[in-house]
Design a protein around this motif. Structure first.
Motif, PDB file in Angstrom:
ATOM      1  N   TYR A  38      -4.016 -59.456  59.835  1.00  0.00           N
ATOM      2  CA  TYR A  38      -4.885 -60.824  59.915  1.00  0.00           C
ATOM      3  C   TYR A  38      -4.772 -62.005  59.433  1.00  0.00           C
ATOM      4  O   TYR A  38      -3.393 -62.437  58.411  1.00  0.00           O
ATOM      5  N   THR A  39      -4.947 -62.809  60.074  1.00  0.00           N
ATOM      6  CA  THR A  39      -4.919 -64.693  59.499  1.00  0.00           C
ATOM      7  C   THR A  39      -5.967 -64.992  58.758  1.00  0.00           C
ATOM      8  O   THR A  39      -6.110 -66.227  58.366  1.00  0.00           O
ATOM      9  N   ASP A  40      -6.514 -64.332  58.089  1.00  0.00           N
ATOM     10  CA  ASP A  40      -8.273 -64.248  57.011  1.00  0.00           C
ATOM     11  C   ASP A  40      -7.727 -63.754  56.044  1.00  0.00           C
ATOM     12  O   ASP A  40      -8.261 -62.345  56.936  1.00  0.00           O
ATOM     13  N   TYR A  41      -8.293 -63.525  54.999  1.00  0.00           N
ATOM     14  CA  TYR A  41      -7.563 -62.598  53.741  1.00  0.00           C
ATOM     15  C   TYR A  41      -8.932 -62.261  53.971  1.00  0.00           C
ATOM     16  O   TYR A  41      -9.352 -61.093  53.690  1.00  0.00           O
ATOM     17  N   ARG A  42     -10.003 -63.055  54.145  1.00  0.00           N
ATOM     18  CA  ARG A  42     -11.012 -62.538  54.140  1.00  0.00           C
ATOM     19  C   ARG A  42     -11.838 -61.528  54.842  1.00  0.00           C
ATOM     20  O   ARG A  42     -12.175 -60.677  55.157  1.00  0.00           O
ATOM     21  N   GLU A  43     -11.801 -61.832  56.136  1.00  0.00           N
ATOM     22  CA  GLU A  43     -11.889 -60.974  57.080  1.00  0.00           C
ATOM     23  C   GLU A  43     -11.061 -59.056  56.694  1.00  0.00           C
ATOM     24  O   GLU A  43     -11.966 -58.395  57.138  1.00  0.00           O
TER      25      GLU A  43
ATOM     26  N   ALA B 197      -2.337 -59.514  55.393  1.00  0.00           N
ATOM     27  CA  ALA B 197      -3.027 -60.935  55.936  1.00  0.00           C
ATOM     28  C   ALA B 197      -2.230 -62.423  55.468  1.00  0.00           C
ATOM     29  O   ALA B 197      -1.624 -62.736  53.879  1.00  0.00           O
ATOM     30  N   SER B 198      -2.633 -63.106  56.199  1.00  0.00           N
ATOM     31  CA  SER B 198      -1.792 -64.670  55.872  1.00  0.00           C
ATOM     32  C   SER B 198      -2.094 -65.338  57.059  1.00  0.00           C
ATOM     33  O   SER B 198      -2.465 -65.144  58.518  1.00  0.00           O
ATOM     34  N   PRO B 199      -2.330 -67.220  56.401  1.00  0.00           N
ATOM     35  CA  PRO B 199      -2.450 -68.311  57.769  1.00  0.00           C
ATOM     36  C   PRO B 199      -1.426 -68.408  58.425  1.00  0.00           C
ATOM     37  O   PRO B 199      -1.773 -68.453  59.371  1.00  0.00           O
TER      38      PRO B 199
END
Length: 72
Positions: free
Chosen positions: A58-63, A38-40
């Motif tokens: 993923y672009t959001d670690y929470r996802e 995950a990385s923005p």
């Protein structure tokens, strides 16, 4: 290795330290497997995923953290 199987790992970040972690897990193929990153910054995450064969980006670690582990 125990009967529990491999540890599934998700990496948060896609720069220098993430590269070091991904490489470190690659040398332990019977114990751990990187299954997500995950990385923005999508381009960075995609490049690292391609380099190490990481299947989920993923672009959001929470996802990433809320995704179902069973699909990994």
């Amino acid at each position: 290795m125990t009967t529990q199987g491999k540890v599934k790992v998700g990496i948060i970040g896609s720069q220098f330290e993430a590269d070091i972690h991904a490489e470190s897990f690659r040398i332990l193929p019977d114990e751990a497997e990187v299954v997500a990153i995950a990385s923005p910054t999508p381009g960075n995450a995609a490049r690292l995923a391609k380099k190490y064969g990481i299947p989920n980006v993923y672009t959001d670690y929470r996802e990433m953290l809320s995704s179902r582990i069973s699909k990994w």
